[in-house]
Scaffold this active site. Structure first.
Site, PDB file in Angstrom:
ATOM      1  N   ALA A  53       1.829   3.339   9.287  1.00 23.02           N
ATOM      2  CA  ALA A  53       1.237   3.012  10.586  1.00 23.02           C
ATOM      3  C   ALA A  53       0.480   1.698  10.428  1.00 23.02           C
ATOM      4  CB  ALA A  53       0.287   4.119  11.005  1.00 23.02           C
TER       5      ALA A  53
ATOM      6  N   GLY B 283       3.417   6.526   7.497  1.00 17.90           N
ATOM      7  CA  GLY B 283       4.293   6.708   8.658  1.00 17.90           C
ATOM      8  C   GLY B 283       5.734   6.319   8.377  1.00 17.90           C
TER       9      GLY B 283
ATOM     10  N   GLU C 258       7.212   9.253   6.742  1.00 18.08           N
ATOM     11  CA  GLU C 258       7.328  10.285   7.791  1.00 18.08           C
ATOM     12  C   GLU C 258       8.558  10.072   8.675  1.00 18.08           C
ATOM     13  OE1 GLU C 258       3.157   9.671   8.945  1.00 18.08           O
ATOM     14  OE2 GLU C 258       2.910  11.842   8.835  1.00 18.08           O
TER      15      GLU C 258
ATOM     16  N   GLU D 121      -2.282   7.947   2.968  1.00 15.43           N
ATOM     17  CA  GLU D 121      -3.327   8.102   3.989  1.00 15.43           C
ATOM     18  C   GLU D 121      -4.657   8.593   3.432  1.00 15.43           C
ATOM     19  OE1 GLU D 121      -0.182   9.051   4.353  1.00 15.43           O
ATOM     20  OE2 GLU D 121       0.531   8.738   6.393  1.00 15.43           O
TER      21      GLU D 121
HETATM   22  N1  DAK Z   1      -0.501  -1.929   8.421  1.00 10.52           N
HETATM   23  C1  DAK Z   1      -0.757  -3.223   8.779  1.00 10.52           C
HETATM   24  N2  DAK Z   1      -0.399  -4.279   8.026  1.00 10.52           N
HETATM   25  C2  DAK Z   1       0.237  -4.021   6.874  1.00 10.52           C
HETATM   26  C3  DAK Z   1       0.549  -2.699   6.440  1.00 10.52           C
HETATM   27  C4  DAK Z   1       0.139  -1.602   7.284  1.00 10.52           C
HETATM   28  N3  DAK Z   1       0.416  -0.334   6.999  1.00 10.52           N
HETATM   29  N4  DAK Z   1       1.170  -2.789   5.251  1.00 10.52           N
HETATM   30  C5  DAK Z   1       1.255  -4.100   4.961  1.00 10.52           C
HETATM   31  N5  DAK Z   1       0.688  -4.841   5.913  1.00 10.52           N
HETATM   32  C6  DAK Z   1       0.567  -6.312   5.985  1.00 10.52           C
HETATM   33  C7  DAK Z   1      -0.482  -6.800   4.990  1.00 10.52           C
HETATM   34  O1  DAK Z   1      -1.772  -6.661   5.526  1.00 10.52           O
HETATM   35  C8  DAK Z   1      -0.067  -8.254   4.837  1.00 10.52           C
HETATM   36  O2  DAK Z   1      -0.461  -8.966   5.962  1.00 10.52           O
HETATM   37  P1  DAK Z   1      -1.068 -10.496   5.816  1.00 10.52           P
HETATM   38  O3  DAK Z   1      -2.210 -10.378   4.885  1.00 10.52           O
HETATM   39  O4  DAK Z   1       0.085 -11.279   5.235  1.00 10.52           O
HETATM   40  O5  DAK Z   1      -1.431 -10.877   7.210  1.00 10.52           O
HETATM   41  C9  DAK Z   1       1.457  -8.161   4.885  1.00 10.52           C
HETATM   42  O6  DAK Z   1       1.772  -6.902   5.523  1.00 10.52           O
HETATM   43  C10 DAK Z   1       2.083  -8.136   3.511  1.00 10.52           C
HETATM   44  O7  DAK Z   1       1.459  -7.118   2.762  1.00 10.52           O
HETATM   45  P2  DAK Z   1       0.879  -7.352   1.282  1.00 10.52           P
HETATM   46  O8  DAK Z   1       0.448  -8.758   1.094  1.00 10.52           O
HETATM   47  O9  DAK Z   1      -0.109  -6.287   1.031  1.00 10.52           O
HETATM   48  O10 DAK Z   1       2.200  -7.116   0.414  1.00 10.52           O
HETATM   49  P3  DAK Z   1       2.308  -6.582  -1.085  1.00 10.52           P
HETATM   50  O11 DAK Z   1       3.742  -6.713  -1.460  1.00 10.52           O
HETATM   51  O12 DAK Z   1       1.254  -7.211  -1.955  1.00 10.52           O
HETATM   52  O13 DAK Z   1       1.919  -5.017  -1.011  1.00 10.52           O
HETATM   53  C11 DAK Z   1       2.095  -2.753  -0.033  1.00 10.52           C
HETATM   54  C12 DAK Z   1       2.785  -4.121  -0.328  1.00 10.52           C
HETATM   55  C13 DAK Z   1       3.025  -1.925   0.825  1.00 10.52           C
HETATM   56  C14 DAK Z   1       1.838  -2.034  -1.379  1.00 10.52           C
HETATM   57  C15 DAK Z   1       0.724  -3.026   0.656  1.00 10.52           C
HETATM   58  O14 DAK Z   1       0.945  -3.898   1.779  1.00 10.52           O
HETATM   59  C16 DAK Z   1       0.098  -1.766   1.182  1.00 10.52           C
HETATM   60  O15 DAK Z   1      -0.516  -1.032   0.408  1.00 10.52           O
HETATM   61  N6  DAK Z   1       0.199  -1.539   2.494  1.00 10.52           N
HETATM   62  C17 DAK Z   1      -0.417  -0.385   3.130  1.00 10.52           C
HETATM   63  C18 DAK Z   1       0.385   0.863   2.857  1.00 10.52           C
HETATM   64  C19 DAK Z   1      -0.244   2.087   3.475  1.00 10.52           C
HETATM   65  O16 DAK Z   1      -1.400   2.456   3.154  1.00 10.52           O
HETATM   66  N7  DAK Z   1       0.494   2.729   4.363  1.00 10.52           N
HETATM   67  C20 DAK Z   1       0.022   3.921   5.000  1.00 10.52           C
HETATM   68  C21 DAK Z   1      -0.633   3.518   6.281  1.00 10.52           C
HETATM   69  S1  DAK Z   1      -1.486   4.901   7.012  1.00 10.52           S
HETATM   70  C22 DAK Z   1      -2.209   8.830  12.873  1.00 10.52           C
HETATM   71  C23 DAK Z   1      -0.945   8.366  13.033  1.00 10.52           C
HETATM   72  C24 DAK Z   1      -0.221   8.011  11.939  1.00 10.52           C
HETATM   73  C25 DAK Z   1      -0.747   8.095  10.681  1.00 10.52           C
HETATM   74  C26 DAK Z   1      -1.996   8.641  10.528  1.00 10.52           C
HETATM   75  C27 DAK Z   1      -2.740   9.017  11.620  1.00 10.52           C
HETATM   76  N8  DAK Z   1      -3.024   9.060  13.977  1.00 10.52           N
HETATM   77  C28 DAK Z   1      -2.785   8.331  15.174  1.00 10.52           C
HETATM   78  C29 DAK Z   1      -4.351   9.552  13.760  1.00 10.52           C
HETATM   79  C30 DAK Z   1      -0.077   7.492   9.582  1.00 10.52           C
HETATM   80  C31 DAK Z   1      -0.861   6.698   8.782  1.00 10.52           C
HETATM   81  C32 DAK Z   1      -0.315   5.718   7.880  1.00 10.52           C
HETATM   82  O17 DAK Z   1       0.864   5.477   7.802  1.00 10.52           O
END
Ligand code: DAK
Length: 259
Positions: free
Chosen positions: A65, A110, A113, A133
């Protein structure tokens, strides 16, 4: 609907929907969710589409997400986002056509998911799964705790969700989280090959098989078996059942019409 964050391509009865926000690693924002919802409806409505493939442009499938968009939400708005996500992912799960996830890269939160709502998961050797998450102070909100548990079992789901650890393709395969792993270079070719095989199957039988598995899985065994019988009996109302069996008896290839 015009898509800003998706590519939508149809070829030989196979619709390929590609998440296309590569600068944000295809993070799922509200706009992309609306587009995905619309794209799945289009796949449902178009009889020419037999199979759907979901994949991502660049090095991510979907990196979760959109955290930037989500960070300041209050519970009421968070609930709305969750409801729309659940509706969309469920529409993938119960689409009466096979949906294959071709997981090309990061499929986190997400993103994992979405793959769980697909019927079949093929992964590139560069894919990465997981539900991080917990490290953000939340839990999966688009079906992760439920579908993951049903696919890999409760013990393994708890290990994955509570730790937030990432899962490489080999481990994903061992867990039964993905069906097959391919070298990144051949992922799409292999996925399309498999999709073509499914697209040649009699469409009503495919629909009934998916229906029986989806809706039978949550029922007591006698009800589930009854559902299977009724789905199978309905297949006998189709041209394709007559044709398939006639072709077998006549030792020739069947000519299916999807009805
Ligand atoms: N959201 C927004 N931007 C993201 C992102 C994300 N999930 N993942 C990556 N990006 C963006 C980064 O911020 C960066 O943007 P800039 O800095 O260039 O502007 C760009 O994508 C490239 O990312 P990185 O520079 O970090 O790239 P790397 O190769 O170094 O690292 C990575 C890749 C995938 C390991 C890292 O980007 C990362 O850890 N990303 C976050 C992964 C994550 O935590 N995903 C889970 C998100 S939480 C709900 C509904 C749904 C959900 C929960 C609740 N409700 C409505 C309550 C679900 C939640 C989730 O999915």
């Amino acid at each position: 609907m015009e898509y800003k964050n998706l590519l939508f391509d149809i070829e030989d009865g196979i619709a390929t929907i590609s998440f296309n926000r590569p600068k944000a690693l295809n993070a799922m924002n509200a706009e992309t969710m609306e587009e995905l919802n619309s794209a799945i409806r289009r796949c449902n409505d178009d009889d020419a589409i037999k199979v759907v493939i979901l994949t991502g442009v660049g090095k991510a499938f979907v990196a979760g997400a959109d955290i930037v968009e989500m960070q300041d939400k209050e519970p009421v708005d968070a609930l709305k986002i969750m409801e729309r996500g659940h509706e969309t992912y469920r529409s993938i799960e119960i689409l009466p056509k096979p949906v294959i996830a071709a997981v090309n890269g990061f499929a986190l939160g997400g993103g994992t998911e979405i793959t769980l709502a697909c019927d079949i998961r093929f992964a590139s050797d560069r894919a990465l799964f997981g539900t991080p998450e917990i490290g953000l102070g939340i839990i999966p909100g688009w079906g992760g705790t439920q579908r993951l548990t049903r696919i890999v079992g409760m013990g393994r789901a708890k290990e994955i969700v509570l730790s937030g650890e990432t899962i490489d393709p080999q481990r994903a395969y061992e867990l039964g989280l993905v069906n097959r792993v391919f070298p990144a270079e051949t992922l799409m070719e292999e996925t399309v090959k498999f999709a073509k095989k499914l697209s040649r199957m009699p469409a009503f039988a495919v629909k009934m098989a998916k229906h029986a598995i989806n809706f039978g899985a949550e029922l007591a065994i006698d009800h589930a078996n009854r559902l299977e019988m009724e789905c199978c009996a309905q297949c006998f109302s189709t041209h394709d059942q007559k044709e398939g069996m006639k072709a077998f008896v006549e030792k020739r290839k069947p000519n299916y019409i999807g009805r």
